[in-house]
Design a protein around this motif. Structure first.
Motif, PDB file in Angstrom:
ATOM      1  N   THR A 231       0.721  -1.200  -0.083  1.00 13.42           N
ATOM      2  CA  THR A 231      -0.099  -0.083   0.049  1.00 13.42           C
ATOM      3  C   THR A 231       0.983   1.082   0.068  1.00 13.42           C
ATOM      4  O   THR A 231       1.933   1.368   0.936  1.00 13.42           O
ATOM      5  CB  THR A 231      -0.827  -0.036   1.300  1.00 13.42           C
ATOM      6  OG1 THR A 231      -0.089  -0.151   2.372  1.00 13.42           O
ATOM      7  CG2 THR A 231      -1.808  -1.045   1.313  1.00 13.42           C
TER       8      THR A 231
ATOM      9  N   GLY B  39      -0.875   4.446  -0.992  1.00 16.19           N
ATOM     10  CA  GLY B  39      -1.808   5.752  -0.887  1.00 16.19           C
ATOM     11  C   GLY B  39      -1.706   6.595  -0.092  1.00 16.19           C
ATOM     12  O   GLY B  39      -1.714   7.887  -0.250  1.00 16.19           O
ATOM     13  N   HIS B  40      -1.006   6.433   1.309  1.00 14.36           N
ATOM     14  CA  HIS B  40      -0.881   7.316   2.240  1.00 14.36           C
ATOM     15  C   HIS B  40       0.359   8.139   2.027  1.00 14.36           C
ATOM     16  O   HIS B  40       0.167   9.277   2.422  1.00 14.36           O
ATOM     17  CB  HIS B  40      -0.701   6.720   3.600  1.00 14.36           C
ATOM     18  CG  HIS B  40       0.509   5.593   3.818  1.00 14.36           C
ATOM     19  ND1 HIS B  40       0.534   4.471   2.752  1.00 14.36           N
ATOM     20  CD2 HIS B  40       1.753   5.776   4.158  1.00 14.36           C
ATOM     21  CE1 HIS B  40       1.672   3.876   3.039  1.00 14.36           C
ATOM     22  NE2 HIS B  40       2.503   4.529   3.563  1.00 14.36           N
TER      23      HIS B  40
ATOM     24  N   THR C 181      -6.295   0.482  -9.805  1.00 11.66           N
ATOM     25  CA  THR C 181      -6.323   0.087  -8.578  1.00 11.66           C
ATOM     26  C   THR C 181      -7.902  -0.537  -8.325  1.00 11.66           C
ATOM     27  O   THR C 181      -8.924   0.237  -8.568  1.00 11.66           O
ATOM     28  CB  THR C 181      -6.145   1.309  -7.615  1.00 11.66           C
ATOM     29  OG1 THR C 181      -4.762   1.730  -7.981  1.00 11.66           O
ATOM     30  CG2 THR C 181      -6.224   0.859  -5.915  1.00 11.66           C
TER      31      THR C 181
ATOM     32  N   HIS D 174      -9.679  -1.603  -3.035  1.00  7.46           N
ATOM     33  CA  HIS D 174      -8.275  -1.721  -2.464  1.00  7.46           C
ATOM     34  C   HIS D 174      -8.273  -0.745  -1.518  1.00  7.46           C
ATOM     35  O   HIS D 174      -8.678   0.286  -1.540  1.00  7.46           O
ATOM     36  CB  HIS D 174      -7.301  -1.505  -3.697  1.00  7.46           C
ATOM     37  CG  HIS D 174      -5.943  -1.692  -3.392  1.00  7.46           C
ATOM     38  ND1 HIS D 174      -5.156  -1.092  -2.616  1.00  7.46           N
ATOM     39  CD2 HIS D 174      -5.035  -2.763  -3.796  1.00  7.46           C
ATOM     40  CE1 HIS D 174      -3.635  -1.470  -2.481  1.00  7.46           C
ATOM     41  NE2 HIS D 174      -3.882  -2.617  -3.364  1.00  7.46           N
TER      42      HIS D 174
ATOM     43  N   ASP E 184      -5.911   1.306  -0.865  1.00  8.29           N
ATOM     44  CA  ASP E 184      -5.439   2.544  -1.408  1.00  8.29           C
ATOM     45  C   ASP E 184      -6.561   3.237  -2.132  1.00  8.29           C
ATOM     46  O   ASP E 184      -6.091   4.544  -2.520  1.00  8.29           O
ATOM     47  CB  ASP E 184      -4.344   2.328  -2.477  1.00  8.29           C
ATOM     48  CG  ASP E 184      -2.807   1.918  -2.024  1.00  8.29           C
ATOM     49  OD1 ASP E 184      -2.634   2.393  -0.666  1.00  8.29           O
ATOM     50  OD2 ASP E 184      -1.832   1.456  -2.456  1.00  8.29           O
TER      51      ASP E 184
ATOM     52  N   LEU F  25      -6.015   7.541  -2.565  1.00  4.77           N
ATOM     53  CA  LEU F  25      -5.452   7.828  -3.747  1.00  4.77           C
ATOM     54  C   LEU F  25      -6.624   8.830  -4.555  1.00  4.77           C
ATOM     55  O   LEU F  25      -6.281   9.924  -5.265  1.00  4.77           O
ATOM     56  CB  LEU F  25      -5.384   6.920  -4.886  1.00  4.77           C
ATOM     57  CG  LEU F  25      -4.074   5.987  -4.824  1.00  4.77           C
ATOM     58  CD1 LEU F  25      -4.061   4.814  -5.423  1.00  4.77           C
ATOM     59  CD2 LEU F  25      -2.787   6.778  -4.853  1.00  4.77           C
TER      60      LEU F  25
END
Length: 843
Positions: free
Chosen positions: A143, A145-146, A231, A235, A237, A241
């Motif tokens: 992951t 996304g953060h 994605t 998911h 993320d 995102l």
């Protein structure tokens, strides 16, 4: 960022734009425009169906795509960090000297020029260090996304940078002018190369590096867009995102709203935004030689530029050669234009030779690819092909297009098609209807305008036939792969036209593209004094990798005073013009396809059908032996009790009587319906033949003669001797060649030989008039060689596999054989036969 590993980093040429403008155009980012935000949803694009949504296979593919997108982005992020480092490198020593007695810059100036660079560097360094291990140890549970969400939340630093950007640039420029030390520093900053690259450092200017952060925001937003696409919605993320993309899009929109009023640094004297209306590559005649130029038409000015030579890896820039404000631009009428230096026209046979060379190289490339040849060899061939195509592009245009600045200078372009000339003229005249003011650009304004050309241009590639893999080093914008076009024969019937306001003398011409430029291929007769011309004329046009057909409608001018000094031709007025794409699927049906083309309120009706080369080149013997077409020459001469078939004698006589000075005789196609009518009359041995011949258009008579030889069941120089002719022409010893070529003529049956010698003398007489009819021996050999030599059974075996076989070695050799005899001193039948005794008759 590099999504597929094949997109050049999109960046501006150095010094090309004074105002930052963050690109959110649909071409770069399909759904990133500010308008998308106003629709109320405020959220990102949804992932596309299929990829990474349904099923494990899709999920696997989505995962793979995510990794590809990320690793491409990571590589460009490394380059970006190195660029920021290079920018920061001189900052510390500059600060250290600022407090000494001999400062290079003041602290205030340093603060302004390097504003927020350190902060941006730290943000990206942290982001890169966190993302890198995730991509290197990739698995399905990764992951990140953060990380993107955090990066987006720090965009405020970019806002501060953008607000300061213009002042930073101005300060850096002022300091460069007043301080030699700083000028040296800012001209050559060393950027470290990526870890695995061979280049350790590249030199970049400070100005170029200061633009990088502005370019970067768009890049990051694009990556988010692509990541979301691949994605799955479930998911972890995905929402992160989505949030990062929303923040980035809002940021881009707010930046551009702030900048927009100031973006018109490129404005007209009246303060309106100056827009690019049209651009393209044209050949300019400058100081007696041909130069390739990129011409830009803006709302109030025409600018002629050339691509600067730049080192590999450096960004492209344009050099302005000249500009003319549209308020000062006039088109001299042909009779006013001062006599120009004689335009050196390349003889047609040289252009044809070059086409043959290009086609031969294309065949070699195809063979190398098929045999999995060395990529170095293929690259070398492609480079050669590009050079040859470029030569053709530069040397083929011959239609003059003159532009005059009412305050002085005239400029002369050469175009390959009347269509283009009228397009440019119409576009300029349309803009001139507005209230325009004359002006002079300062050097800075001119620099800004020329710089904007690179970003605004719509035509990226020189229009050569090679597609993007042809090694076009100096034009690095990737264009979609061009289709290879269509090879064969297009039959076009021009029926009629309506929509004319008053009666006039009207005719049409047909143009098709060939080897990257357009050429006129056919012309209808002039229909006199009418508003509804009914031509109903059919033409057979040879296609050499063509993609478009253009139809132009003219009013014929008979006024001798309207002579064009550039080429001594009377200028006819274009009433309308239109273009249609030749779609291989639609074209390759066996039936006629009717169509209407609309132009300036005029409608022209026409029909088309296509035949492939191998179909149209087949020699098909006639079913009935009573006629002359498709019947053996020996049968016809015996029946007629003649030495040369009547059809050959009559057509040649008529051409010599009134067609020997006709421009392009034997090359310009006659009207197909006229040719078919003549064919029917000769086949029926009709008593009205002579009356009909004297009334018929001369190109139709020339076309009938060519058709007769083309439809012989076996070639005039016979199937039996064909291999020997091919070997004979390849001999390098002149004496051996002469011996062999004469011996082969002797071996022909008498009717074939006498007819061949009769035709040969006629073609020599046509070539004597080359200054008037523009038909050299070489041109005539190109037209007649394949017609007289092409074997009858060869084509049916279907060896025309490659499109470029149109100019295969066989065709080139056929042309060379005929050319050999055309260039030979006169050959008499009796002399030839007298020498038979000394030679064996076996071949």
């Amino acid at each position: 960022y590099d999504a597929e590993g094949n997109e050049e980093p999109k960046a501006l040429p150095e010094g090309s734009e004074t105002m930052p403008y963050i690109d959110e155009s649909p071409t770069m980012s399909p759904q990133l425009s500010a308008r998308g935000q106003e629709s109320g949803d405020g959220v990102s694009p949804t992932p596309t169906d299929g990829l990474g949504t349904g099923g494990e296979r899709d999920a696997g593919k989505g995962l793979e795509m995510r990794k590809l997108v990320l690793s491409g982005f990571l590589a460009s992020e490394e380059i970006y960090i190195n660029q920021l480092e290079a920018l920061l490198l001189p900052m510390k020593p500059l600060k250290a000297t600022a407090t000494t007695s001999q400062p290079v810059l003041t602290l205030q100036q340093i603060e302004t020029i390097f504003y927020k660079i350190q902060d941006i560097y730290e943000i990206h360094k942290e982001f890169y260090d966190s993302l890198c291990p995730k991509v290197q140890q990739w698995d399905s549970n990764v992951t990140m996304g953060h990380l993107f969400q955090k990066l987006a939340s720090q965009l405020g630093v970019y806002k501060a940078f953008v607000d300061n950007y213009k002042i930073a640039l101005e300060t850096a420029e002022k300091c460069s002018q007043s301080n030699y030390q700083f000028q040296k520093i800012s001209e050559e900053l060393k950027v470290k190369g990526p870890k695995d690259s061979k280049e350790s450092h590249t030199s970049v200017t400070m100005e170029a590096l200061l633009y990088k952060p502005i370019d970067r925001v768009t890049r990051s937003t694009l990556v988010l867009h692509d990541l979301l696409k691949h994605t799955p919605a479930d998911h972890p993320d995905y929402p992160l995102l989505q949030d990062a993309l929303r923040i980035s899009q809002n940021f881009l929109s707010s930046i551009n709203e702030d900048i927009d009023p100031r973006r018109t640094a490129v404005t007209t004297p009246k303060g309106e935004t100056r827009q690019l209306v049209k651009d393209g590559f044209l050949v300019e005649l400058s100081e007696g030689s041909r130069k390739l130029r990129h011409v830009f038409l803006f709302t109030d000015v025409l600018l002629c530029a050339k691509l600067k030579k730049t080192a590999v890896g450096k960004h492209q820039q344009y050099d302005c050669k000249w500009y003319v404000p549209l308020a000062d631009l006039v088109f001299p009428s042909p009779e006013e234009s001062e006599h120009c230096p004689q335009v050196h026209v390349i003889p047609d046979h040289e252009l044809e030779d070059m086409k043959m060379k290009i086609s031969a190289i294309k065949s070699e490339v195809q063979k190398e690819k098929a045999n999995k040849g060395q990529s170095r060899a293929i690259e070398r061939l492609k480079k050669k092909m590009f050079e040859n195509e470029f030569w053709l592009l530069l040397n083929s245009p011959a239609i003059p297009f003159r532009i005059h600045n009412r305050n002085g200078k005239s400029y002369l372009f050469l175009l390959s098609s009347d269509y283009e000339r009228s397009e440019w003229r119409e576009a300029i005249q349309k803009l001139q209807k507005k209230d325009l003011q004359a002006f002079v650009l300062s050097s800075v304004e001119l620099q800004v305008l020329t710089g904007s050309c690179f970003k605004l241009r719509t035509v990226h590639n020189i229009p050569v036939t090679s597609n993007k893999d042809a090694g076009v080093q100096h034009v690095h914008v990737l264009c979609p792969q061009r289709s290879p076009g269509i090879y064969g024969f297009l039959h076009v019937i021009v029926h009629s036209a309506k929509g004319f306001k008053q009666s006039a003398n009207l005719y049409c011409t047909l143009e098709v593209d060939s080897f990257g430029y357009f050429v006129s291929k056919a012309k209808t007769r002039v229909f006199r004094d009418t508003t509804e011309p009914q031509w109903n004329e059919e033409f057979e046009i040879e296609l050499e990798g063509s993609q478009s057909l253009r139809i132009l409608c003219y009013e014929k001018c008979y006024d001798k005073t309207k002579l064009n000094k550039d080429n001594n031709e009377i200028v006819d007025k274009i009433m309308g013009k239109g273009q249609i794409q030749l779609d291989p699927q639609a074209v390759q049906t066996k039936n006629w396809h009717m169509d209407v083309i609309e132009m300036n309120g005029i409608k022209v009706e026409f029909s088309m059908k296509f035949t492939s080369r191998d179909m149209s080149l087949k020699r098909t013997p006639s079913k009935k032996q009573t006629g002359v077409f498709g019947v053996k020459i020996s049968v016809v001469t015996k029946r007629e009790r003649s030495k040369v078939p009547y059809i050959v004698r009559q057509c040649i006589e008529e051409v010599e009587k009134r067609g020997i000075e006709e421009v392009g005789i034997y090359r310009i196609s006659g009207v197909a319906t006229d040719i078919q009518a003549l064919k029917a009359v000769f086949d029926a041995n009709n008593k009205d033949i002579l009356v009909m011949l004297s009334d018929m258009d001369i190109n139709a008579i020339a076309g009938t003669l060519k058709l007769y030889f083309r439809e012989l069941p076996e070639p005039l120089l016979t199937d039996r001797l064909y291999p020997a002719f091919m070997e004979g022409i390849a001999l390098s010893d002149p004496a051996a060649k002469e011996n062999c070529m004469m011996h082969l003529l002797r071996s022909l049956p008498d009717p074939n030989l006498i007819t061949f010698l009769f035709l040969l003398e006629h073609l020599k007489r046509v070539a004597e008039k080359e200054p008037i009819n523009k038909m050299s021996l070489h041109n005539l050999a190109t037209v007649f060689g394949p017609t007289l030599l092409r074997p009858s059974e060869g084509e049916s075996k279907g060896h025309l596999t490659l499109a470029s076989d149109i100019w295969s070695h066989d065709v080139m050799a056929q042309v060379q054989v005929l050319l050999y005899y055309l260039q030979h001193p006169p050959i008499s039948f009796t002399e030839l036969k007298r020498n038979t005794l000394y030679f064996s008759t076996d071949v």
